[in-house]
Motif scaffolding. Structure first.
Motif, PDB file in Angstrom:
ATOM      1  N   TYR A  12      -2.445  -2.471  -3.639  1.00 51.15           N
ATOM      2  CA  TYR A  12      -2.038  -3.670  -2.911  1.00 51.15           C
ATOM      3  C   TYR A  12      -2.743  -3.735  -1.563  1.00 51.15           C
ATOM      4  CZ  TYR A  12       0.835  -6.712   0.007  1.00 51.15           C
ATOM      5  OH  TYR A  12       1.248  -7.673   0.881  1.00 51.15           O
ATOM      6  N   GLU A  13      -2.726  -2.621  -0.831  1.00 49.28           N
ATOM      7  CA  GLU A  13      -3.353  -2.588   0.493  1.00 49.28           C
ATOM      8  C   GLU A  13      -4.862  -2.814   0.396  1.00 49.28           C
ATOM      9  OE1 GLU A  13      -1.260  -0.427  -0.687  1.00 49.28           O
ATOM     10  OE2 GLU A  13       0.406  -0.124   0.719  1.00 49.28           O
ATOM     11  N   TRP A  14      -5.491  -2.198  -0.611  1.00 50.22           N
ATOM     12  CA  TRP A  14      -6.938  -2.350  -0.769  1.00 50.22           C
ATOM     13  C   TRP A  14      -7.288  -3.800  -1.115  1.00 50.22           C
ATOM     14  CZ3 TRP A  14     -10.863   0.679   0.551  1.00 50.22           C
ATOM     15  CH2 TRP A  14     -12.139   0.371   0.071  1.00 50.22           C
ATOM     16  N   SER A  15      -6.482  -4.421  -1.959  1.00 51.62           N
ATOM     17  CA  SER A  15      -6.743  -5.823  -2.316  1.00 51.62           C
ATOM     18  C   SER A  15      -6.600  -6.734  -1.103  1.00 51.62           C
ATOM     19  CB  SER A  15      -5.793  -6.274  -3.423  1.00 51.62           C
ATOM     20  OG  SER A  15      -6.005  -5.541  -4.603  1.00 51.62           O
ATOM     21  N   ALA A  16      -5.565  -6.481  -0.284  1.00 48.86           N
ATOM     22  CA  ALA A  16      -5.364  -7.300   0.913  1.00 48.86           C
ATOM     23  C   ALA A  16      -6.537  -7.151   1.871  1.00 48.86           C
ATOM     24  CB  ALA A  16      -4.059  -6.898   1.599  1.00 48.86           C
ATOM     25  N   LEU A  17      -7.005  -5.925   2.063  1.00 43.39           N
ATOM     26  CA  LEU A  17      -8.159  -5.704   2.937  1.00 43.39           C
ATOM     27  C   LEU A  17      -9.413  -6.342   2.359  1.00 43.39           C
ATOM     28  CD1 LEU A  17      -7.675  -1.979   4.047  1.00 43.39           C
ATOM     29  CD2 LEU A  17      -7.562  -4.000   5.503  1.00 43.39           C
ATOM     30  N   THR A  18      -9.591  -6.241   1.054  1.00 46.71           N
ATOM     31  CA  THR A  18     -10.775  -6.819   0.418  1.00 46.71           C
ATOM     32  C   THR A  18     -10.822  -8.331   0.618  1.00 46.71           C
ATOM     33  OG1 THR A  18     -10.845  -5.056  -1.250  1.00 46.71           O
ATOM     34  CG2 THR A  18     -11.988  -7.105  -1.771  1.00 46.71           C
ATOM     35  N   ARG A  19      -9.677  -8.998   0.401  1.00 49.04           N
ATOM     36  CA  ARG A  19      -9.642 -10.456   0.589  1.00 49.04           C
ATOM     37  C   ARG A  19      -9.938 -10.830   2.035  1.00 49.04           C
ATOM     38  NH1 ARG A  19      -5.170  -9.812  -2.845  1.00 49.04           N
ATOM     39  NH2 ARG A  19      -3.738  -9.852  -1.067  1.00 49.04           N
ATOM     40  N   PHE A  20      -9.395 -10.062   2.970  1.00 50.61           N
ATOM     41  CA  PHE A  20      -9.595 -10.367   4.384  1.00 50.61           C
ATOM     42  C   PHE A  20     -11.049 -10.131   4.801  1.00 50.61           C
ATOM     43  CE2 PHE A  20      -9.622  -8.867   8.840  1.00 50.61           C
ATOM     44  CZ  PHE A  20      -9.126  -9.994   9.468  1.00 50.61           C
ATOM     45  N   ILE A  21     -11.600  -9.002   4.378  1.00 53.41           N
ATOM     46  CA  ILE A  21     -12.942  -8.616   4.822  1.00 53.41           C
ATOM     47  C   ILE A  21     -14.018  -9.494   4.198  1.00 53.41           C
ATOM     48  CG2 ILE A  21     -14.664  -6.769   4.647  1.00 53.41           C
ATOM     49  CD1 ILE A  21     -12.308  -4.774   4.989  1.00 53.41           C
ATOM     50  N   THR A  22     -13.862  -9.838   2.924  1.00 58.70           N
ATOM     51  CA  THR A  22     -14.916 -10.582   2.216  1.00 58.70           C
ATOM     52  C   THR A  22     -14.749 -12.093   2.312  1.00 58.70           C
ATOM     53  OG1 THR A  22     -13.677 -10.446   0.135  1.00 58.70           O
ATOM     54  CG2 THR A  22     -15.243  -8.678   0.599  1.00 58.70           C
ATOM     55  N   ASP A  23     -13.743 -12.557   3.038  1.00 58.93           N
ATOM     56  CA  ASP A  23     -13.560 -14.003   3.223  1.00 58.93           C
ATOM     57  C   ASP A  23     -14.796 -14.581   3.913  1.00 58.93           C
ATOM     58  OD1 ASP A  23     -12.784 -16.558   3.791  1.00 58.93           O
ATOM     59  OD2 ASP A  23     -10.860 -16.019   4.681  1.00 58.93           O
ATOM     60  N   ASP A  24     -15.437 -15.544   3.274  1.00 56.88           N
ATOM     61  CA  ASP A  24     -16.730 -16.038   3.749  1.00 56.88           C
ATOM     62  C   ASP A  24     -16.611 -17.188   4.738  1.00 56.88           C
ATOM     63  OD1 ASP A  24     -19.521 -15.601   3.597  1.00 56.88           O
ATOM     64  OD2 ASP A  24     -19.747 -17.448   2.425  1.00 56.88           O
TER      65      ASP A  24
END
Length: 494
Positions: A12-24
């Protein structure tokens, strides 16, 4: 971003970070990551930076000029500019961090941010100004700036009220300890009773197995006592002094002796404000502040009585701290002497069961009802799960209920009481326990606060159920028997 293979769970935490970091989307954005110490926040954020080619900076307790020199050096090593960075102030440093994301979304992590803010209280305001809408340095950047900290009292106020950064963050992520099921999997324990006994001591903190116990996990139920002696009660291991260090690392806890005494009172069974005050021989008003500070620091939880809202009780949030106060602190001098652990543990075993394991089992039962139980089994989705005392006006006495499951109120009607339950760790439960729950359900019905038309009766036992209890449960659709295997999802729900 691919999650590292060596990272346990945290999907869950990794997915949340991934969405935040890769938001273009254009423009720099801010995120806040918090959680108690030893939960793996640094590992999580460092892995995210490595996966996305970002910049990670771990702050230390230092003066403001020294911290500026450290981040100048770290950013120079990361970016390799034509000339080294020498930031004169944090405004320059933050703008340099925003410039890192000029071409693509890029994570920039400042770990242990409270250390920097302690040395320079203006830093949140500086970041607020840097992230101001329409500011060129922000609009031309796609830096994903992540502020991380373990001081929950500080991090909780970072985005609240009139704080400078309120309304600026696009991510607020709390890294929690592993729940009892994930903790059992992490410790590689398949026996549910053994898993719960280990969880009652070390909780769901990942570092306590990997770093602090060097991977030492009990091989089976017969190894539990030896495991306690060779790990948490062993002066040679970091676990031995960890509970003390957790308090010392909290910046808001200045009078450590008073806070230790408050936690000691709770560990000794004094769960109300009045009980704590009596234990400490102080007025209830005198301990209001330390209780609030311990709550803000995430070390003490307040549980409202679901039947009497004005009578809250308190429990220690970190199992290791509860174990320390109940078992280790009273005999600390003996434990510090090498070779004494086995003798101390043998004499403390009964206290462990009554003061640590019993209350912890009750809390795990409440967590199961809230997070894991099938809503069909409970007759609805829980809105909250707690415990409380039911008043018997005829007998002029109160009866404790270990588990009370409140559902979602439908319109203007009474909130449904989905279930009430009793939890016994070491007792084999029988028909008398079910009869007691039926009587309590009648008292609650007469009080008129909750809708009890569909209230289930839950019997939780770590030792099992006798034949009479099983016979009653088979004949009664409103009675459920829940053992340790069901709590851990090792057996289907009945």
């Amino acid at each position: 971003m691919d999650k590292p293979a060596e990272m346990f769970d945290r999907s869950y935490e990794w997915s949340a970070l991934t969405r935040f970091i890769t938001d273009d989307q254009p423009g720099a954005t801010l995120g806040v990551v918090s959680g108690r110490r030893r939960q793996g926040k640094t590992f999580l954020l460092d892995a995210a930076c490595r996966a996305a080619g970002g910049f990670y900076f771990g702050a230390t307790e230092a003066t403001d000029p020294e911290s500026l020199r450290r981040i100048s050096t770290a950013l120079t090593a990361h970016s390799r500019p034509a000339s080294p960075y020498h930031f004169a102030d944090w405004s320059e440093a933050v703008d340099a961090l925003l410039a890192l994301g000029a071409e693509r979304p890029l994570p920039v992590v400042i770990d242990e941010f409270p250390y920097l803010a302690k040395a320079n209280p203006e830093l949140p305001s500086i970041i607020q100004e840097a992230m101001r809408p329409l500011r060129e340095q922000r609009t031309s950047s796609r830096t994903r700036l992540l502020l991380c900290g373990s001081a929950l009292s500080f991090m909780g106020k970072l985005l609240s009220g009139n704080a400078p950064l309120r309304g600026r963050a696009g991510l607020e992520l709390l890294v929690r300890p592993l729940d009892h099921r994930l903790a059992a999997e992490f410790w590689d324990i398949t026996d549910p009773r053994l898993a719960l006994m280990v969880h009652a001591i070390v909780g769901g903190t990942p570092a306590y197995r990997r770093e602090f116990a060097r991977g030492d996990s009990p091989s089976g139920p017969d190894d539990f006592d030896d495991w306690v002696v060779r790990t948490v009660l062993n002066p040679e291991t970091p676990l031995f002094r960890e509970a003390r260090y957790l308090l010392a690392e909290e910046p808001e806890l200045r009078d450590t002796a008073l806070y230790l005494s408050v936690l000691g009172a709770v560990a000794d069974g004094n769960a109300t404000r009045g009980g704590m005050a009596s234990y400490l021989e102080r007025r209830a008003a005198d301990i209001a502040h330390p209780i609030n500070v311990l709550e803000d620091a995430g070390l003490l939880y307040r549980d409202a009585d679901v039947f009497r809202e004005n009578r809250p009780t308190y429990r220690i949030a970190e199992p290791l701290i509860g174990f320390y106060h109940a078992i280790m602190r009273p005999v600390w001098d003996q434990l510090e002497r090498p070779g004494s652990a086995a003798r101390v543990w043998q004499a403390s075993r009964r206290r462990f069961v009554s003061n640590v394991l019993g209350p912890h089992f009750e809390q795990v039962c409440r967590d199961w009802a809230l997070h894991h139980a099938d809503p069909d089994l409970l007759g609805g989705l829980p809105a909250r799960v707690g415990h409380g005392v039911v008043h018997d006006p005829k007998a002029r006495t109160g009866h404790e209920i270990d588990v009370a499951v409140i559902g979602v109120a439908d319109g203007s009607g009474k909130p449904p009481l989905l279930a009430i339950g009793e939890a016994k760790w070491n007792d084999s439960m029988g028909a008398a326990h079910i009869d007691r729950l039926r009587d309590l359900r009648t008292l609650i019905t007469d009080a008129g606060r909750y809708d009890t038309s569909r209230t289930q009766l839950l019997c939780f036992s770590g030792a099992g159920f006798n034949t009479k209890a099983r016979a009653v449960a088979e004949a009664s659709p409103d009675v459920r028997l829940v053992d340790a295997a069901m709590l851990y999802g090792m057996r289907a729900e009945a």
